[in-house]
Design a protein around this motif. Structure first.
Motif, short mmCIF file in Angstrom:
data_model
loop_
_atom_site.label_atom_id
_atom_site.label_comp_id
_atom_site.label_asym_id
_atom_site.label_seq_id
_atom_site.Cartn_x
_atom_site.Cartn_y
_atom_site.Cartn_z
N PRO A 101 0.80 -0.89 0.01
CA PRO A 101 0.00 0.05 -0.10
C PRO A 101 1.00 1.20 0.05
O PRO A 101 1.79 1.25 0.81
N PHE A 102 0.44 2.29 -0.89
CA PHE A 102 1.20 3.60 -0.87
C PHE A 102 0.12 4.79 -0.34
O PHE A 102 0.94 5.57 0.21
N MET A 103 -0.80 4.82 -0.74
CA MET A 103 -1.74 5.73 -0.35
C MET A 103 -3.22 5.45 -0.55
O MET A 103 -3.42 4.58 -1.66
N GLN A 104 -4.14 6.33 -0.23
CA GLN A 104 -5.51 6.11 -0.57
C GLN A 104 -6.15 7.51 -0.92
O GLN A 104 -5.46 8.54 -0.17
N GLN A 105 -6.76 7.79 -1.86
CA GLN A 105 -7.11 9.03 -2.40
C GLN A 105 -8.71 8.99 -2.79
O GLN A 105 -9.03 8.13 -3.63
N ALA A 106 -9.44 9.75 -2.06
CA ALA A 106 -10.81 9.99 -2.46
C ALA A 106 -10.95 11.19 -3.19
O ALA A 106 -10.28 12.37 -3.04
N PHE A 107 -11.62 11.24 -4.35
CA PHE A 107 -11.81 12.54 -5.17
C PHE A 107 -13.28 12.59 -5.68
O PHE A 107 -13.79 11.38 -6.03
N SER A 108 -14.02 13.67 -5.57
CA SER A 108 -15.19 13.84 -6.21
C SER A 108 -15.17 14.69 -7.59
O SER A 108 -14.76 15.82 -7.50
N TYR A 109 -15.59 14.02 -8.56
CA TYR A 109 -15.74 14.54 -9.82
C TYR A 109 -17.17 15.00 -10.07
O TYR A 109 -18.09 14.41 -9.30
N PRO A 110 -17.68 16.04 -10.82
CA PRO A 110 -19.07 16.47 -10.58
C PRO A 110 -19.90 15.05 -11.10
O PRO A 110 -21.11 14.88 -10.71
N GLU A 111 -19.59 14.11 -11.92
CA GLU A 111 -20.55 13.06 -12.20
C GLU A 111 -20.03 11.55 -11.75
O GLU A 111 -20.94 10.65 -11.68
N ARG A 112 -18.98 11.49 -10.66
CA ARG A 112 -18.85 10.64 -9.98
C ARG A 112 -17.90 10.63 -8.82
O ARG A 112 -16.80 11.62 -8.99
N ASN A 113 -17.89 10.06 -7.75
CA ASN A 113 -17.07 9.75 -6.67
C ASN A 113 -16.01 8.56 -6.86
O ASN A 113 -16.37 7.56 -7.12
N VAL A 114 -14.52 8.75 -6.66
CA VAL A 114 -13.77 7.49 -6.63
C VAL A 114 -12.93 7.42 -5.50
O VAL A 114 -12.73 8.60 -4.76
N LEU A 115 -12.78 6.24 -5.07
CA LEU A 115 -11.79 6.00 -4.08
C LEU A 115 -10.70 5.10 -4.62
O LEU A 115 -10.99 4.07 -5.17
N LEU A 116 -9.50 5.63 -4.80
CA LEU A 116 -8.35 5.04 -5.34
C LEU A 116 -7.44 4.47 -4.05
O LEU A 116 -7.23 5.23 -3.09
N ASP A 117 -7.35 3.25 -4.32
CA ASP A 117 -6.33 2.37 -3.26
C ASP A 117 -5.19 2.32 -4.02
O ASP A 117 -5.17 1.45 -4.90
N ILE A 118 -4.22 3.11 -3.74
CA ILE A 118 -2.90 3.10 -4.71
C ILE A 118 -1.95 2.18 -4.00
O ILE A 118 -1.52 2.29 -2.73
N TYR A 119 -1.40 1.22 -4.94
CA TYR A 119 -0.15 0.28 -4.39
C TYR A 119 1.09 0.52 -5.28
O TYR A 119 0.83 0.82 -6.53
N LEU A 120 2.21 0.51 -4.77
CA LEU A 120 3.27 0.56 -5.33
C LEU A 120 3.70 -0.99 -5.66
O LEU A 120 3.76 -2.12 -4.78
N VAL A 121 3.86 -1.23 -6.94
CA VAL A 121 4.31 -2.49 -7.54
C VAL A 121 5.70 -2.50 -7.81
O VAL A 121 6.21 -1.87 -8.79
N THR A 122 6.41 -3.08 -7.10
CA THR A 122 8.04 -3.08 -7.32
C THR A 122 8.69 -4.31 -7.79
O THR A 122 9.67 -4.54 -8.13
N GLU A 123 7.67 -5.32 -7.91
CA GLU A 123 8.06 -6.68 -8.57
C GLU A 123 6.97 -7.35 -9.36
O GLU A 123 5.80 -7.52 -8.82
N PHE A 124 7.07 -7.73 -10.67
CA PHE A 124 6.18 -8.40 -11.34
C PHE A 124 6.73 -9.37 -12.24
O PHE A 124 8.03 -9.12 -12.50
N THR A 125 6.09 -10.24 -13.04
CA THR A 125 6.83 -11.04 -14.15
C THR A 125 5.75 -10.68 -15.34
O THR A 125 4.66 -10.24 -15.08
N GLY A 126 6.50 -10.92 -16.44
CA GLY A 126 5.68 -10.76 -17.75
C GLY A 126 6.20 -9.38 -18.46
O GLY A 126 7.10 -8.58 -17.71
#
Length: 144
Positions: free
Chosen positions: A80-105
């Motif tokens: 987990p890196f941070m969480q961000q709630a944001f309100s656009y006029p047409e929708r509200n979003v809750l972003l759960d942000i992760y740092l991905v430091t290792e992946f395959t592919g």
């Protein structure tokens, strides 16, 4: 007719909150970005890849699923890196942000979306959805 039911039609409904798992995918001091299609909300802007958290799904599982579906990568290590709630006029979003430091592919735009690797310094020169600006700022503070 009660006053409550008479007023029911005139009450403005608040948009439902959309819960999104977001991956800040880091490799060689660069971040992977995806370009939103013109047809999408906030289309034509760069974003950190991810997608909607489904009912009964953990944020981590949603992130791993979305990155596999969108980018053909498998998450090996993310935190987990941070969480961000944001309100656009047409929708509200809750972003759960992760740092991905290792992946395959090898990351590829499986939905036809352009991808690019950008340095932390380059992030401030790109056009992001408003909800992503705090992510850009925190990344630049932490990694530059």
């Amino acid at each position: 007719m009660t006053t409550e039911s008479a007023n029911a039609g005139s009450v403005a409904l608040k948009p439902k909150q959309l819960h999104v798992a977001v991956g800040v995918i880091i490799r060689d001091n660069q971040v992977l970005l995806s370009l939103r299609s013109k047809q999408q909300h906030q289309g034509g802007k760069w974003e950190f890849p991810g997608g909607k958290v489904e009912a009964g799904e953990t944020v981590y599982n949603a992130l791993a699923r979305e990155l596999k579906e969108e980018l053909a990568i498998e998450v090996v290590s993310a935190e987990p890196f941070m969480q961000q709630a944001f309100s656009y006029p047409e929708r509200n979003v809750l972003l759960d942000i992760y740092l991905v430091t290792e992946f395959t592919g090898q990351a590829q735009g499986l939905e036809g979306q352009p991808l690019q690797w950008a340095s932390f310094a380059q992030l401030s020169q790109l056009n992001f959805p408003d909800a992503n600006q705090p992510i850009v700022e925190k990344l630049q503070q932490q990694f530059m």
